[in-house]
Design a protein around this motif. Structure first.
Motif, PDB file in Angstrom:
ATOM      1  N   GLU A 174      -1.686   4.851 -10.923  1.00  0.00           N
ATOM      2  CA  GLU A 174      -0.167   5.113  -9.961  1.00  0.00           C
ATOM      3  C   GLU A 174      -0.807   5.885  -8.457  1.00  0.00           C
TER       4      GLU A 174
ATOM      5  N   THR B  31       0.454  -4.423  -6.225  1.00  0.00           N
ATOM      6  CA  THR B  31       0.948  -3.185  -6.716  1.00  0.00           C
ATOM      7  C   THR B  31       2.371  -3.562  -6.822  1.00  0.00           C
TER       8      THR B  31
ATOM      9  N   MET C 230      -6.412  -3.765  -1.143  1.00  0.00           N
ATOM     10  CA  MET C 230      -5.870  -3.712  -2.343  1.00  0.00           C
ATOM     11  C   MET C 230      -6.784  -3.306  -3.467  1.00  0.00           C
TER      12      MET C 230
ATOM     13  N   GLU D   7       0.993  -1.157   0.110  1.00  0.00           N
ATOM     14  CA  GLU D   7      -0.140   0.184   0.081  1.00  0.00           C
ATOM     15  C   GLU D   7       0.913   1.100   0.049  1.00  0.00           C
TER      16      GLU D   7
ATOM     17  N   LEU E 257       4.318   3.818  -7.337  1.00  0.00           N
ATOM     18  CA  LEU E 257       3.589   2.939  -6.834  1.00  0.00           C
ATOM     19  C   LEU E 257       2.184   2.520  -7.745  1.00  0.00           C
ATOM     20  N   TRP E 258       2.282   1.446  -8.662  1.00  0.00           N
ATOM     21  CA  TRP E 258       1.318   1.228  -9.449  1.00  0.00           C
ATOM     22  C   TRP E 258       0.417  -0.139  -9.153  1.00  0.00           C
ATOM     23  N   ALA E 259      -0.862   0.129  -9.320  1.00  0.00           N
ATOM     24  CA  ALA E 259      -1.819  -0.747  -9.074  1.00  0.00           C
ATOM     25  C   ALA E 259      -2.411  -1.616 -10.162  1.00  0.00           C
TER      26      ALA E 259
ATOM     27  N   LEU F 193      -7.577   0.590  -4.063  1.00  0.00           N
ATOM     28  CA  LEU F 193      -6.653   1.495  -4.438  1.00  0.00           C
ATOM     29  C   LEU F 193      -6.873   1.855  -5.900  1.00  0.00           C
ATOM     30  N   HIS F 194      -7.479   0.765  -6.847  1.00  0.00           N
ATOM     31  CA  HIS F 194      -7.567   1.097  -8.145  1.00  0.00           C
ATOM     32  C   HIS F 194      -9.247   1.301  -8.534  1.00  0.00           C
TER      33      HIS F 194
END
Length: 387
Positions: free
Chosen positions: A287, A305, A275, A201, A292-294, A278-279
């Motif tokens: 991003e 991520t 998780m 995270e 940090l890319w999800a 996040l997206h």
């Protein structure tokens, strides 16, 4: 700082969500990854568990002789195995590998999958069982060094005069790891485990979670170690790295993402819910924190991520997490063989000095690199002289 890699027992590919670029994960391929990361100096490998994976214990055991120093982080599954059997398996593996097993407590987060394994417990009950399971497991292993037996009668599990004749190499027992984000999970971590794991995270969210666990552990007079599970996409430039990230999901269609997110939404894992949040199942804002890319979490359960960037950027982000108290990093990347080499070549030299020393291979004399024109060693001085 300890750096781990990942054995993809659920499959590997150059692209996510498609058969294009997929490769067969057989024993030869898993062995190739294990021997590669062992020779590169990685501390160990995480071997996943669940219905979608090859059995982690059999995989790990098959790789003992193929490796020299590599440690194996293997799953303990309350309800799927008994704690006494798990203690015996742990000790045997530890003895045969000369102290190279670590245990990862996995309670599960998918009730449908758990029922397929014969586990009919809700979220709270699974943690009650896990707590007693770990107590029995640990006591059997600890007492094996003195030949004592162990009797325990709990609400969920019981044993009478459980005894282990062959003690583990690691004393008092092989280290126990665990990751979970719910209140009952952090309670369990604070009371029972040695290393607490979090998924990747954003740093501020990780900081808040670790502070909760740290306080709970301190209230019990305990101090834990901390680790993080991340993917990584590192290239020589930031532009190349972000391009590789986009390429990884270029064949994933919206229908596949929707199906994956629907399945993930049915799980009762709080960590998995965090998780997914996040997206939100969308491609437009992947991003979620600097570098940090999800995107991986669009179609993959569990860790979703990745750190994305050039070597200096990725090393800086690793240090950012390390500053929060994290000393173990479990990475993976696609395909897992090639990405393990990219990461080692590009990022290892930028890690803290003590970590570099640990990762370094034996001091062999040069020259290093391909000899130039059958005569010159590949360094700037000789190249300039030859021109």
């Amino acid at each position: 700082m300890k750096i781990f890699w990942f054995i993809p027992t659920h499959g590997d590919s150059r692209y996510l969500g498609t058969t294009k670029g997929a490769r067969q994960v057989d024993h030869a391929y898993m062995k190739q990854i294990a021997t590669t990361v062992d020779s590169l100096g990685y501390e160990g490998v995480l071997i996943p568990t669940g219905r979608s994976c090859e059995d982690p214990w059999i995989v790990a055991a098959s790789l003992i002789d193929a490796t020299k120093n590599l440690k194996f982080l293997v799953a303990l599954r309350p309800g799927v195995t008994t704690p006494a059997l798990a203690a015996r398996m742990s000790a045997t593996f530890d003895r045969l590998s000369h102290g190279r097993i670590l245990l990862n407590l996995v309670t599960g987060g998918d009730e449908q999958e758990l029922k397929g394994d014969g586990v009919y417990e809700d979220h709270a009950t699974r943690y009650q069982t896990a707590n007693e399971y770990v107590k029995i497991w640990r006591e059997i292993l600890t007492r094996s060094h003195t030949g004592e037996d162990f009797t325990f009668h709990g609400k969920r599990l019981s044993v009478d005069q459980a005894k282990l004749l062959y003690p583990p190499v690691q004393k008092p027992y092989p280290p126990l790891w665990f990751g979970g984000s719910s209140d009952v999970a952090t309670d369990l971590a604070a009371e029972q485990v040695d290393t607490y794991l979090t998924w990747g995270e954003p740093p501020e969210a990780v900081k808040e979670k670790l502070e909760v666990v740290r306080k709970k552990a301190a209230s019990r007079g305990r101090v834990l170690n901390y680790g993080i599970r991340l993917h990584v996409i590192v290239r020589e430039t930031n532009e190349e790295a972000w391009s590789a990230a986009e390429q990884l999901i270029q064949y994933v269609d919206d229908e596949t993402i929707a199906a994956a997110q629907h399945k993930i939404s049915q799980m009762d894992s709080v960590g998995q819910q965090r998780m997914a949040a996040l997206h939100g199942g969308k491609r437009d804002k992947l991003e979620v924190s600097p570098n940090l890319w999800a995107g991986i979490g669009l179609v993959r359960g569990g860790a979703g991520t990745a750190l994305v960037g050039d070597p200096e950027t990725v090393a800086a982000r690793i240090q950012e997490y390390a500053s929060l108290g994290i000393d173990t990093f479990i990475f993976s990347g696609y395909p897992h063989l090639e990405e393990s080499i990219h990461f080692a070549e590009l990022v290892f030299p930028l890690l803290p000095l003590e970590t570099q020393k640990k990762l370094a291979q034996p001091n062999l004399t040069g020259p290093f690199g391909e000899i130039i024109a059958n005569n010159y060693t590949p360094d700037k001085k000789h190249v300039q002289e030859s021109v």
